[in-house]
Motif scaffolding. Structure first.
Motif, PDB file in Angstrom:
ATOM      1  N   MET A   1       0.861  -1.185   0.000  1.00 49.15           N
ATOM      2  CA  MET A   1       0.000   0.000   0.000  1.00 49.15           C
ATOM      3  C   MET A   1       0.899   1.238   0.000  1.00 49.15           C
ATOM      4  N   TYR A   2       0.540   2.183  -0.854  1.00 47.80           N
ATOM      5  CA  TYR A   2       1.353   3.375  -1.054  1.00 47.80           C
ATOM      6  C   TYR A   2       0.408   4.572  -1.118  1.00 47.80           C
ATOM      7  N   ILE A   3       0.832   5.719  -0.599  1.00 43.15           N
ATOM      8  CA  ILE A   3       0.041   6.940  -0.788  1.00 43.15           C
ATOM      9  C   ILE A   3       0.934   7.963  -1.486  1.00 43.15           C
ATOM     10  N   PHE A   4       0.391   8.562  -2.557  1.00 41.58           N
ATOM     11  CA  PHE A   4       1.188   9.479  -3.376  1.00 41.58           C
ATOM     12  C   PHE A   4       0.523  10.833  -3.527  1.00 41.58           C
ATOM     13  N   GLY A   5       1.345  11.857  -3.594  1.00 46.11           N
ATOM     14  CA  GLY A   5       0.928  13.140  -4.130  1.00 46.11           C
ATOM     15  C   GLY A   5       1.289  13.162  -5.613  1.00 46.11           C
ATOM     16  N   PRO A   6       0.937  14.240  -6.321  1.00 43.55           N
ATOM     17  CA  PRO A   6       1.172  14.288  -7.770  1.00 43.55           C
ATOM     18  C   PRO A   6       2.645  14.287  -8.171  1.00 43.55           C
ATOM     19  N   GLN A   7       3.540  14.456  -7.199  1.00 42.45           N
ATOM     20  CA  GLN A   7       4.983  14.453  -7.512  1.00 42.45           C
ATOM     21  C   GLN A   7       5.448  13.127  -8.106  1.00 42.45           C
ATOM     22  N   ILE A   8       4.666  12.050  -7.939  1.00 40.99           N
ATOM     23  CA  ILE A   8       5.112  10.747  -8.442  1.00 40.99           C
ATOM     24  C   ILE A   8       5.051  10.658  -9.968  1.00 40.99           C
ATOM     25  N   TRP A   9       4.167  11.431 -10.601  1.00 39.64           N
ATOM     26  CA  TRP A   9       3.932  11.228 -12.045  1.00 39.64           C
ATOM     27  C   TRP A   9       5.176  11.442 -12.905  1.00 39.64           C
ATOM     28  N   PRO A  10       5.930  12.558 -12.703  1.00 41.69           N
ATOM     29  CA  PRO A  10       7.140  12.708 -13.527  1.00 41.69           C
ATOM     30  C   PRO A  10       8.157  11.591 -13.288  1.00 41.69           C
ATOM     31  N   CYS A  11       8.159  11.004 -12.078  1.00 44.72           N
ATOM     32  CA  CYS A  11       9.085   9.901 -11.794  1.00 44.72           C
ATOM     33  C   CYS A  11       8.676   8.653 -12.580  1.00 44.72           C
ATOM     34  N   ILE A  12       7.377   8.411 -12.673  1.00 44.74           N
ATOM     35  CA  ILE A  12       6.893   7.268 -13.463  1.00 44.74           C
ATOM     36  C   ILE A  12       7.257   7.467 -14.935  1.00 44.74           C
ATOM     37  N   ASP A  13       7.150   8.709 -15.411  1.00 42.59           N
ATOM     38  CA  ASP A  13       7.491   9.004 -16.814  1.00 42.59           C
ATOM     39  C   ASP A  13       8.958   8.702 -17.126  1.00 42.59           C
ATOM     40  N   ARG A  14       9.818   8.883 -16.118  1.00 40.17           N
ATOM     41  CA  ARG A  14      11.265   8.734 -16.374  1.00 40.17           C
ATOM     42  C   ARG A  14      11.774   7.304 -16.221  1.00 40.17           C
ATOM     43  N   LEU A  15      10.888   6.372 -15.851  1.00 36.43           N
ATOM     44  CA  LEU A  15      11.343   5.009 -15.541  1.00 36.43           C
ATOM     45  C   LEU A  15      11.878   4.248 -16.739  1.00 36.43           C
ATOM     46  N   GLU A  16      12.868   3.417 -16.454  1.00 35.63           N
ATOM     47  CA  GLU A  16      13.362   2.431 -17.429  1.00 35.63           C
ATOM     48  C   GLU A  16      12.981   1.049 -16.887  1.00 35.63           C
ATOM     49  N   PRO A  17      12.805   0.062 -17.759  1.00 33.86           N
ATOM     50  CA  PRO A  17      12.467  -1.287 -17.275  1.00 33.86           C
ATOM     51  C   PRO A  17      13.565  -1.855 -16.371  1.00 33.86           C
ATOM     52  N   SER A  18      13.140  -2.630 -15.370  1.00 33.96           N
ATOM     53  CA  SER A  18      14.078  -3.229 -14.408  1.00 33.96           C
ATOM     54  C   SER A  18      14.692  -4.498 -14.987  1.00 33.96           C
ATOM     55  N   ALA A  19      15.533  -5.149 -14.175  1.00 26.99           N
ATOM     56  CA  ALA A  19      16.164  -6.411 -14.592  1.00 26.99           C
ATOM     57  C   ALA A  19      15.115  -7.454 -14.976  1.00 26.99           C
ATOM     58  N   ARG A  20      13.930  -7.420 -14.299  1.00 23.28           N
ATOM     59  CA  ARG A  20      12.901  -8.410 -14.680  1.00 23.28           C
ATOM     60  C   ARG A  20      11.999  -7.884 -15.799  1.00 23.28           C
ATOM     61  N   GLY A  21      12.413  -6.770 -16.411  1.00 18.75           N
ATOM     62  CA  GLY A  21      11.699  -6.254 -17.578  1.00 18.75           C
ATOM     63  C   GLY A  21      10.417  -5.513 -17.256  1.00 18.75           C
ATOM     64  N   GLU A  22      10.271  -5.066 -15.985  1.00 18.41           N
ATOM     65  CA  GLU A  22       9.033  -4.388 -15.595  1.00 18.41           C
ATOM     66  C   GLU A  22       9.305  -2.946 -15.175  1.00 18.41           C
ATOM     67  N   TYR A  23       8.273  -2.124 -15.301  1.00 17.96           N
ATOM     68  CA  TYR A  23       8.352  -0.772 -14.748  1.00 17.96           C
ATOM     69  C   TYR A  23       7.938  -0.872 -13.289  1.00 17.96           C
ATOM     70  N   GLU A  24       8.914  -0.759 -12.388  1.00 10.63           N
ATOM     71  CA  GLU A  24       8.699  -1.036 -10.962  1.00 10.63           C
ATOM     72  C   GLU A  24       8.253   0.228 -10.233  1.00 10.63           C
ATOM     73  N   ILE A  25       7.234   0.103  -9.404  1.00 11.39           N
ATOM     74  CA  ILE A  25       6.817   1.254  -8.594  1.00 11.39           C
ATOM     75  C   ILE A  25       7.940   1.614  -7.606  1.00 11.39           C
ATOM     76  N   THR A  26       8.661   0.569  -7.151  1.00  7.31           N
ATOM     77  CA  THR A  26       9.786   0.798  -6.231  1.00  7.31           C
ATOM     78  C   THR A  26      10.825   1.732  -6.861  1.00  7.31           C
ATOM     79  N   ASP A  27      11.129   1.514  -8.146  1.00 11.12           N
ATOM     80  CA  ASP A  27      12.116   2.360  -8.831  1.00 11.12           C
ATOM     81  C   ASP A  27      11.583   3.789  -8.994  1.00 11.12           C
ATOM     82  N   ALA A  28      10.284   3.930  -9.254  1.00  9.25           N
ATOM     83  CA  ALA A  28       9.692   5.272  -9.372  1.00  9.25           C
ATOM     84  C   ALA A  28       9.846   6.022  -8.055  1.00  9.25           C
ATOM     85  N   ILE A  29       9.621   5.308  -6.944  1.00  7.76           N
ATOM     86  CA  ILE A  29       9.728   5.962  -5.630  1.00  7.76           C
ATOM     87  C   ILE A  29      11.186   6.309  -5.321  1.00  7.76           C
ATOM     88  N   GLN A  30      12.122   5.454  -5.756  1.00  7.64           N
ATOM     89  CA  GLN A  30      13.546   5.767  -5.574  1.00  7.64           C
ATOM     90  C   GLN A  30      13.884   7.082  -6.299  1.00  7.64           C
TER      91      GLN A  30
END
Ligand code: G1P
Length: 309
Positions: A170-199
């Motif tokens: 469970m995660y709670i976000f403000g709108p600041q997360i959206w640009p981070c999601i836009d910048r994501l690259e796929p992880s080693a398992r080939g997925e766009y990870e929410i963990t990486d967006a938060i990092q």
């Protein structure tokens, strides 16, 4: 605050039952799994909820409708291809708009209310709060490093975890997360990870905080964890739905869905879906069963026999 629940997964670990019944609709203690998410939104005062669905969209819409029966106002969006949690969240962007939102992984069931965490997010004026729980095996999860009440680092399934705090669904976000999601690259398992967006959010200097949760937390995605959740929600007892007929000795941890027929010698630690028709000569132990089944003995098995009609 709005709610987003991710319910697009195929539930492969519960095949073949989840070929017939979408995982979020599988009954646990005779309520659909996703209703436990709706309960939590209700406790947090959230009524506008977006369900991110996949191939089972039609079945989900039929079962849940506009959500009014469950105290929520539902919007559905379709994740076209499964490419990870952050990718799934992206489909809810228009629904969320500029609001804060609570993201809930559809498999999760919690023993305690999550309302204190919505309050904590607001009181601390955070950009993001992540539910974390101390676990024995952090390698299976996203892992948070916490310093002075802030999350300073997050790693998805680290080989060498820096802490025992797992990201608990469970995660709670403000709108600041959206640009981070836009910048994501796929992880080693080939997925766009929410963990990486938060990092990325952490690295931007935003206030990212842990919501430390001590209660029971279940991920219902495997047979063992599904049955464990069922036992927890029924207090280890026996639950028989309306119109079910059972001709078997029933031991602890048994849930029989409404309208089901079960004939067996003995049944324990098992869930029988609504309207199933199960005839077993011997015992049923540790099973999730639906449809029409004839067998000698069933143990630690997931089975769905095609209905004839
Ligand atoms: C996902 C997240 C992980 C989190 C876990 C909680 O993992 O990526 O960070 O700890 O859910 O259940 P997944 O279940 O997709 O492997």
């Amino acid at each position: 605050m709005k709610g987003v629940v991710l319910a697009a997964g195929k539930g492969t670990r519960l095949f073949p039952v989840t070929r017939a019944v979408a995982k979020p609709l599988l009954p646990i203690a005779n309520r659909m799994t996703i209703q436990y998410a709706f309960d939590q939104f209700g406790r947090c005062g959230i009524s506008d909820v977006c369900v991110v669905v996949g191939e089972s969209e039609e079945q989900m819409r039929d079962a849940l409708g506009d959500g009014s029966r469950f105290g929520v106002d539902l919007t559905y969006v379709r994740q076209t291809t499964p490419k990870g949690l952050a990718h799934a969240v992206g489909f809810a962007r228009e629904f969320v708009g500029d609001d804060d939102f609570m993201l809930y992984l559809g498999d999760a069931v919690y023993g305690e209310s999550l309302a204190p965490f919505a309050a904590q997010f607001q009181e601390q004026g955070a950009a993001n709060l992540n539910l974390v729980k101390a676990v024995d095996d952090p390698k299976r999860f996203g892992v948070a490093t916490v310093e002075d009440g802030r999350i300073v680092k997050l790693v998805e399934k680290p080989a060498e975890p820096e802490s025992n705090l797992a990201m608990a669904g469970m995660y709670i976000f403000g709108p600041q997360i959206w640009p981070c999601i836009d910048r994501l690259e796929p992880s080693a398992r080939g997925e766009y990870e929410i963990t990486d967006a938060i990092q990325l959010l952490v690295e931007s200097g935003a206030l990212v905080i842990p919501g430390v949760y001590d209660g029971e937390w279940f991920d219902t995605g495997t047979l063992d964890s599904f049955l464990e959740t069922s036992r927890f929600l029924t207090d280890g007892g026996v639950l028989v739905g309306d119109g079910a007929t059972v001709s078997a000795q029933m031991a602890a941890g048994v849930v029989i869905g409404s309208g089901a027929t079960v004939v067996a010698n003995r049944i324990e630690n098992s869930v029988i879906l609504p309207d199933a028709d199960v005839h077993v000569t011997g015992d049923i132990r540790g099973c999730l069963l639906g449809g029409r089944i004839n067998a000698d003995q069933l143990e630690n098995t997931i089975r769905y026999g095609e209905m004839l009609e």
